[in-house]
Design a protein around this motif. Structure first.
Motif, PDB file in Angstrom:
ATOM      1  N   GLU A 136      -8.665  27.039  -6.816  1.00 53.98           N
ATOM      2  CA  GLU A 136      -7.337  26.493  -6.549  1.00 53.98           C
ATOM      3  C   GLU A 136      -6.733  25.982  -7.855  1.00 53.98           C
ATOM      4  N   PRO A 137      -5.480  26.309  -8.134  1.00 50.02           N
ATOM      5  CA  PRO A 137      -4.861  25.785  -9.350  1.00 50.02           C
ATOM      6  C   PRO A 137      -4.719  24.278  -9.286  1.00 50.02           C
ATOM      7  N   HIS A 138      -4.559  23.679 -10.441  1.00 52.07           N
ATOM      8  CA  HIS A 138      -4.494  22.218 -10.490  1.00 52.07           C
ATOM      9  C   HIS A 138      -3.135  21.736 -10.013  1.00 52.07           C
ATOM     10  N   MET A 139      -2.995  21.731  -8.691  1.00 47.41           N
ATOM     11  CA  MET A 139      -1.741  21.259  -8.090  1.00 47.41           C
ATOM     12  C   MET A 139      -2.069  20.107  -7.161  1.00 47.41           C
ATOM     13  N   MET A 140      -2.571  19.020  -7.731  1.00 43.25           N
ATOM     14  CA  MET A 140      -2.998  17.916  -6.884  1.00 43.25           C
ATOM     15  C   MET A 140      -2.203  16.659  -7.195  1.00 43.25           C
ATOM     16  N   ILE A 141      -2.180  15.737  -6.236  1.00 44.43           N
ATOM     17  CA  ILE A 141      -1.487  14.481  -6.458  1.00 44.43           C
ATOM     18  C   ILE A 141      -2.364  13.580  -7.326  1.00 44.43           C
ATOM     19  N   ASN A 142      -1.790  12.473  -7.744  1.00 46.71           N
ATOM     20  CA  ASN A 142      -2.481  11.535  -8.630  1.00 46.71           C
ATOM     21  C   ASN A 142      -3.559  10.780  -7.842  1.00 46.71           C
ATOM     22  N   PRO A 143      -4.847  10.901  -8.194  1.00 45.43           N
ATOM     23  CA  PRO A 143      -5.887  10.247  -7.395  1.00 45.43           C
ATOM     24  C   PRO A 143      -6.037   8.754  -7.668  1.00 45.43           C
ATOM     25  N   LEU A 144      -5.521   8.277  -8.804  1.00 48.84           N
ATOM     26  CA  LEU A 144      -5.780   6.874  -9.162  1.00 48.84           C
ATOM     27  C   LEU A 144      -5.167   5.867  -8.179  1.00 48.84           C
ATOM     28  N   PRO A 145      -3.860   5.999  -7.815  1.00 47.98           N
ATOM     29  CA  PRO A 145      -3.300   5.017  -6.883  1.00 47.98           C
ATOM     30  C   PRO A 145      -4.020   4.986  -5.553  1.00 47.98           C
ATOM     31  N   SER A 146      -4.457   6.168  -5.046  1.00 44.52           N
ATOM     32  CA  SER A 146      -5.169   6.196  -3.765  1.00 44.52           C
ATOM     33  C   SER A 146      -6.447   5.383  -3.849  1.00 44.52           C
ATOM     34  N   PHE A 152       0.840  -1.207   0.000  1.00 37.97           N
ATOM     35  CA  PHE A 152       0.000   0.000   0.000  1.00 37.97           C
ATOM     36  C   PHE A 152       0.870   1.250   0.000  1.00 37.97           C
ATOM     37  N   LEU A 153       1.934   1.246   0.830  1.00 39.46           N
ATOM     38  CA  LEU A 153       2.841   2.395   0.877  1.00 39.46           C
ATOM     39  C   LEU A 153       3.465   2.626  -0.485  1.00 39.46           C
ATOM     40  N   PHE A 154       3.832   1.536  -1.158  1.00 42.79           N
ATOM     41  CA  PHE A 154       4.450   1.646  -2.483  1.00 42.79           C
ATOM     42  C   PHE A 154       3.469   2.274  -3.474  1.00 42.79           C
ATOM     43  N   ILE A 155       2.226   1.757  -3.500  1.00 40.86           N
ATOM     44  CA  ILE A 155       1.263   2.256  -4.488  1.00 40.86           C
ATOM     45  C   ILE A 155       0.930   3.716  -4.209  1.00 40.86           C
ATOM     46  N   VAL A 156       0.733   4.054  -2.911  1.00 39.09           N
ATOM     47  CA  VAL A 156       0.396   5.445  -2.588  1.00 39.09           C
ATOM     48  C   VAL A 156       1.551   6.365  -2.960  1.00 39.09           C
ATOM     49  N   SER A 157       2.798   5.912  -2.707  1.00 34.92           N
ATOM     50  CA  SER A 157       3.931   6.784  -3.002  1.00 34.92           C
ATOM     51  C   SER A 157       4.148   6.938  -4.500  1.00 34.92           C
ATOM     52  N   ILE A 158       3.644   5.999  -5.317  1.00 34.46           N
ATOM     53  CA  ILE A 158       3.699   6.190  -6.769  1.00 34.46           C
ATOM     54  C   ILE A 158       2.910   7.442  -7.150  1.00 34.46           C
ATOM     55  N   GLY A 159       1.757   7.639  -6.490  1.00 34.37           N
ATOM     56  CA  GLY A 159       0.917   8.771  -6.864  1.00 34.37           C
ATOM     57  C   GLY A 159       1.275  10.061  -6.161  1.00 34.37           C
ATOM     58  N   TYR A 160       2.115   9.987  -5.127  1.00 33.39           N
ATOM     59  CA  TYR A 160       2.394  11.175  -4.324  1.00 33.39           C
ATOM     60  C   TYR A 160       3.436  12.050  -4.996  1.00 33.39           C
ATOM     61  N   ILE A 161       3.150  13.340  -5.071  1.00 35.98           N
ATOM     62  CA  ILE A 161       4.112  14.304  -5.604  1.00 35.98           C
ATOM     63  C   ILE A 161       4.318  15.371  -4.539  1.00 35.98           C
ATOM     64  N   ARG A 162       5.564  15.693  -4.259  1.00 35.17           N
ATOM     65  CA  ARG A 162       5.861  16.616  -3.165  1.00 35.17           C
ATOM     66  C   ARG A 162       5.254  17.989  -3.437  1.00 35.17           C
ATOM     67  N   ASP A 163       4.808  18.661  -2.384  1.00 33.41           N
ATOM     68  CA  ASP A 163       4.254  20.023  -2.426  1.00 33.41           C
ATOM     69  C   ASP A 163       2.931  20.103  -3.182  1.00 33.41           C
ATOM     70  N   ARG A 164       2.228  19.002  -3.305  1.00 36.25           N
ATOM     71  CA  ARG A 164       0.910  19.084  -3.946  1.00 36.25           C
ATOM     72  C   ARG A 164      -0.180  18.685  -2.970  1.00 36.25           C
ATOM     73  N   HIS A 165      -1.419  19.099  -3.274  1.00 37.46           N
ATOM     74  CA  HIS A 165      -2.536  18.900  -2.359  1.00 37.46           C
ATOM     75  C   HIS A 165      -3.197  17.548  -2.591  1.00 37.46           C
ATOM     76  N   PRO A 166      -4.002  17.096  -1.615  1.00 33.87           N
ATOM     77  CA  PRO A 166      -4.828  15.897  -1.843  1.00 33.87           C
ATOM     78  C   PRO A 166      -5.811  16.157  -2.973  1.00 33.87           C
TER      79      PRO A 166
END
Lengths: 123, 237
Positions: free
Chosen positions: A69-79, A48-62
């Motif tokens: 809000e500008p489109h500065m969000m992490i990848n929702p698919l892995p979550s 789970f940690l691996f899959i979530v970290s695939i989608g996580y990008i530093r300094d971006r919002h959930p």
């Protein structure tokens, strides 16, 4: 980019691999069935940690859209996929534990080596 | 001893293999800019589904059929556990914990229930959803069982109620999916099947997503409660 730099940038990958190996070690070396289930759960957590970290990008919002809000969000698919994984993991753990309860009722032990010994003596 | 050394060798080989693969992985930001699906969901997700929480939008709209399968996994686990323990009976303990714990849980229970309801119903606006809220509801019945003893559970929230709730959730989910086919679209299609998109960010937005969340919440709560009660049962024979 050298190998070490890649590892340093993706330290959560390294962490998830470490957790996975710890879980796998528990699964391989312990003969207690409940400890095997715990090891399986640790391995699941690593995945789970691996899959979530695939989608996580530093300094971006959930990935919850707030107006203006500008489109500065992490990848929702892995979550979303991890949620499926968690549900399957819970179901698997519940069924494995109830099988262990049945095994304990029948053999009087949860140690797989002892169960094997009893089985070989019976046959 | 031999098992431990073999295990260590296997782990070392596995770790090295995975680490080798790690060097080839692109960074998450690069992967995101390459993924057409993720970019589409981020830019069009709200107008496609009406849900502000994009994870819920993925779960109940884009991948709604997958969520039905997920709920079936819980159903299968509950069915398996019930099957394994069908000969067993609940030990009817009428005592429970002290009266202090009983009074406290009665103060606490409504809040736990409302928290679960909030997490379920606002799943498309805030973090949460049917699965998470359903687990909170299951926790409530487990708490009542522990504090009041199993006789309370046997009388008020017995297995038949839970089976009914679980079936109700599953049937509601499938019926909501069939509305899509009835309206001439795909199974589980949401806005395209005529459900109101509403104003994004409000409770009534998201078309069928809040209703699907409620169905999944009932199903998960009943399924997990069933699993718990079957595991505390005692062998009668």
């Amino acid at each position: 980019m050298t190998f070490l730099e890649v590892v340093f940038d993706n330290y959560f990958y390294l962490g998830s691999i470490t957790i996975f190996l710890i879980g796998f070690h528990t699964l391989l070396t312990h003969s207690n069935l409940i400890k095997k289930v715990i090891g399986m759960n640790i391995m699941e957590t690593a995945i789970f940690l691996f899959i979530v970290s695939i989608g996580y990008i530093r300094d971006r919002h959930p990935p919850i859209v707030v107006e203006g809000e500008p489109h500065m969000m992490i990848n929702p698919l892995p979550s979303a996929l991890v949620l499926t994984g968690i549900v399957v993991g819970v179901s698997l753990t519940a069924f494995a534990l109830s099988l262990i309860v049945k095994l304990y009722k029948y053999y009087g032990t949860v140690d797989i080596d002892e169960i094997m010994e009893i089985r070989s003596r019976e046959s | 001893m031999i098992r431990k050394s073999v295990a260590l060798v296997i782990l070392a080989i596995l770790g090295l293999l995975v680490m080798g693969g790690l060097a080839e992985l692109p960074l998450p930001a690069e992967r995101m800019s390459e993924s057409v699906t993720s970019r589409h969901i981020l830019s069009e997700g709200v107008s496609d589904t009406g849900a502000v929480n994009l994870v819920t939008a993925v779960l109940f709209d884009y991948r709604g059929f997958d969520t039905l399968g997920e709920a079936t996994v819980i159903f299968a686990a509950a069915a398996g556990v019930v099957l394994l323990f069908f000969r067993h009976d609940l030990p009817t303990s009428r005592l429970g914990l002290s009266s202090l714990a009983k009074r406290s849980i009665m103060v606490l229970a409504p809040f736990v229930f409302v928290t679960g309801l909030y997490i379920v119903m606002f799943g498309h606006v805030t973090p949460g959803g049917g699965f998470q809220g359903g687990v909170v509801w299951a926790t409530l019945t487990i708490l009542l069982c522990i504090v009041y003893g199993t006789a309370f559970e046997w009388r008020f929230i017995n297995t038949r109620t839970k089976t009914l709730l679980e079936s109700l959730g599953a049937i509601a989910f499938i019926l909501l999916g069939l509305v899509g086919i009835y309206r001439g679209d795909f199974f589980l299609s949401n806005i395209a099947a005529g459900f109101r998109a509403g104003v994004p960010g409000e409770l009534t937005s998201g078309g069928a997503i809040p209703l699907l969340n409620l169905a999944i919440g009932l199903k998960v709560a009943a399924g997990l409660a069933l699993i718990f009660y079957n595991m505390v049962k005692k062998d009668v024979g």
